[in-house]
Every structure is written in C-alpha cells, then in structure tokens.
Design a protein around this motif. Structure first.
Motif, PDB file in Angstrom:
ATOM      1  N   ARG A   1       0.941  -1.404   0.075  1.00 24.26           N
ATOM      2  CA  ARG A   1      -0.160  -0.137  -0.190  1.00 24.26           C
ATOM      3  C   ARG A   1       0.735   1.096  -0.326  1.00 24.26           C
ATOM      4  NH1 ARG A   1      -5.092  -0.274   1.593  1.00 24.26           N
ATOM      5  NH2 ARG A   1      -4.632   1.595   2.811  1.00 24.26           N
ATOM      6  N   LEU A   2       0.580   1.744  -0.946  1.00 21.57           N
ATOM      7  CA  LEU A   2       1.706   3.651  -1.560  1.00 21.57           C
ATOM      8  C   LEU A   2       0.602   4.793  -1.501  1.00 21.57           C
ATOM      9  CD1 LEU A   2       4.229   2.081  -4.247  1.00 21.57           C
ATOM     10  CD2 LEU A   2       4.478   2.418  -1.684  1.00 21.57           C
ATOM     11  N   LYS A   3       1.098   5.421  -1.015  1.00 22.47           N
ATOM     12  CA  LYS A   3      -0.113   6.501  -0.570  1.00 22.47           C
ATOM     13  C   LYS A   3       0.740   7.489  -2.205  1.00 22.47           C
ATOM     14  CE  LYS A   3       0.585   7.865   3.222  1.00 22.47           C
ATOM     15  NZ  LYS A   3       1.533   9.519   4.929  1.00 22.47           N
ATOM     16  N   LYS A   4      -0.031   7.694  -2.695  1.00 25.67           N
ATOM     17  CA  LYS A   4      -0.137   8.159  -4.779  1.00 25.67           C
ATOM     18  C   LYS A   4       1.753   9.680  -4.246  1.00 25.67           C
ATOM     19  CE  LYS A   4      -4.201   7.638  -6.287  1.00 25.67           C
ATOM     20  NZ  LYS A   4      -5.605   8.462  -7.394  1.00 25.67           N
TER      21      LYS A   4
ATOM     22  N   ASP B   1       4.049   9.004  -2.769  1.00 23.78           N
ATOM     23  CA  ASP B   1       5.021   8.131  -2.445  1.00 23.78           C
ATOM     24  C   ASP B   1       5.675   7.646  -4.348  1.00 23.78           C
ATOM     25  OD1 ASP B   1       6.075   8.994  -0.193  1.00 23.78           O
ATOM     26  OD2 ASP B   1       4.739   7.026   0.930  1.00 23.78           O
ATOM     27  N   ILE B   2       5.092   8.027  -5.406  1.00 26.17           N
ATOM     28  CA  ILE B   2       5.248   6.842  -6.217  1.00 26.17           C
ATOM     29  C   ILE B   2       5.563   8.410  -7.572  1.00 26.17           C
ATOM     30  CG2 ILE B   2       3.965   5.953  -8.552  1.00 26.17           C
ATOM     31  CD1 ILE B   2       2.322   4.306  -6.312  1.00 26.17           C
ATOM     32  N   SER B   3       6.432   7.746  -8.015  1.00 23.86           N
ATOM     33  CA  SER B   3       7.645   8.928  -9.022  1.00 23.86           C
ATOM     34  C   SER B   3       7.043   7.853 -10.504  1.00 23.86           C
ATOM     35  CB  SER B   3       8.530   9.260  -8.480  1.00 23.86           C
ATOM     36  OG  SER B   3       8.946   9.603  -7.460  1.00 23.86           O
TER      37      SER B   3
ATOM     38  N   GLY C   1       7.941   3.530  -6.802  1.00 31.03           N
ATOM     39  CA  GLY C   1       6.969   3.377  -5.601  1.00 31.03           C
ATOM     40  C   GLY C   1       8.491   3.515  -4.615  1.00 31.03           C
ATOM     41  N   LYS C   2       8.099   4.333  -3.820  1.00 34.12           N
ATOM     42  CA  LYS C   2       8.634   4.373  -2.067  1.00 34.12           C
ATOM     43  C   LYS C   2       8.795   3.828  -1.079  1.00 34.12           C
ATOM     44  CE  LYS C   2       9.426   8.323  -4.112  1.00 34.12           C
ATOM     45  NZ  LYS C   2       9.555   9.921  -4.654  1.00 34.12           N
ATOM     46  N   GLN C   3       9.726   3.082  -0.881  1.00 34.60           N
ATOM     47  CA  GLN C   3       9.501   3.002   0.873  1.00 34.60           C
ATOM     48  C   GLN C   3       9.980   3.071   1.677  1.00 34.60           C
ATOM     49  OE1 GLN C   3       8.302  -1.231   0.199  1.00 34.60           O
ATOM     50  NE2 GLN C   3       5.985  -1.216   1.036  1.00 34.60           N
TER      51      GLN C   3
ATOM     52  N   ILE D   1       7.404  -0.271 -10.824  1.00 37.90           N
ATOM     53  CA  ILE D   1       4.962  -0.492 -11.069  1.00 37.90           C
ATOM     54  C   ILE D   1       5.465  -0.642 -12.131  1.00 37.90           C
ATOM     55  CG2 ILE D   1       3.770   0.159 -10.512  1.00 37.90           C
ATOM     56  CD1 ILE D   1       4.078   1.757  -8.512  1.00 37.90           C
TER      57      ILE D   1
END
Length: 164
Positions: A120-123, A125-127, A144-146, A153
């Motif tokens: 589950r990623l916040k939008k 956190d997605i480049s 996606g960055k965690q 992705i």
C-alpha cells in the motif's frame, strides 16, 4: 485462490485502518521478485496467483513465451518474465508462481520468481518512470518508494501486449 494470495489479502485487510478520505490517496499493489529486483502491479489487475503446473509449448514464438496452459477452459499464454526482461533462465522452485494478469479481455500468465506481499503506497510516494524510460514503449508505470527500498511498478497493459 492460493494460500499466498489469501495471506496477502488478509494482510491488506489488517492495514485497512485508513480513514475513507485517505483511501483515495492509496495505491494497492502486489509485489513480486524477478531476479534481484522487486516489481509490483495493481492488485485489481491480478486474476489469480497459482503454483506452476504443466503447459504446452508452442512453436515459432519468442523464447520468453513458454507456451500456453488451460485455466478452467481458457487457453492462456505463459510468459517467463525473467527471459522477457533479458535475465538468464532459471529452473522453477517452491517459490515460483504463475501470476495470471488481466486488462479487459486481455489475459496472460507470467512466471515470477517469488511473490512478496501486498503493498500500500500513498500516491505521493510514487514517482513517474525515469526520464530515460518515458514514452509508450516502456513497461514501467512508476517507481514506488518505501522506507528501505524502491519498487518498480509495471504497466499491466504493456505486459499483456501481444508481440508474438
């Protein structure tokens, strides 16, 4: 439904303590490993994840197309993502899975090395894909960055394109 997919869904259900107004800002993905890299696709693009079973080879197709298999009466192409991504072939093991992806009427099975988890990623956190990969030809939808890692992705629509 496979045990691993049930486990992923139950983990995701545990993480559902996000308020409704925040849920629109969350992207739900399923992570998997190919070679040394972790990739992810939107969870709604997955029809099912199954343990490998027999398939039928098809002549005169690219090397990464392993053949076809029968899934409840539907004949589905089977693509080895290791070979499609230019990695060396690897024998299937206990962690190998067939991930059946769909986009509208397009369906295909993909061999993955290992399933990881629901992500589950916040939008925020997605480049977008790196500038060198922009355009319609790339399979990369974003990065996606965690806290401790980066997840590539993939575009399901691009993976399902028939170039054979």
């Amino acid at each position: 439904m496979s045990d691993k997919l049930k486990e992923i869904i139950s983990k995701q259900a545990e993480q559902q303590n996000v308020s409704l107004d925040q849920s629109d800002d969350i992207v739900q993905l399923v992570g998997f490993i190919i070679g040394e890299e972790e990739y992810a696709i939107p969870i709604l693009s997955i029809q099912e994840i199954i343990k490998p079973f027999s398939w039928t080879r098809v002549p005169q197709v690219p090397k990464y197309v392993m053949g076809v298999f029968n899934l409840r009466g539907a004949v589905i192409p089977l693509i080895d993502l290791r070979l499609k991504f230019g990695l060396t072939e690897q024998k299937h093991n206990d962690e190998t899975r067939f991930m059946v992806m769909k986009d509208g009427d397009d369906v295909a099975g993909f061999v993955i090395d290992r399933l990881t988890m629901a992500i589950r990623l916040k939008k925020t956190d997605i480049s977008p894909a790196p500038d060198t990969l922009n355009g319609n030809d790339t399979m990369i939808d974003g990065v996606g960055k965690q806290e401790d890692k980066i997840i590539t992705i993939l575009k399901v629509k691009k993976l399902l394109e028939r170039d054979f």
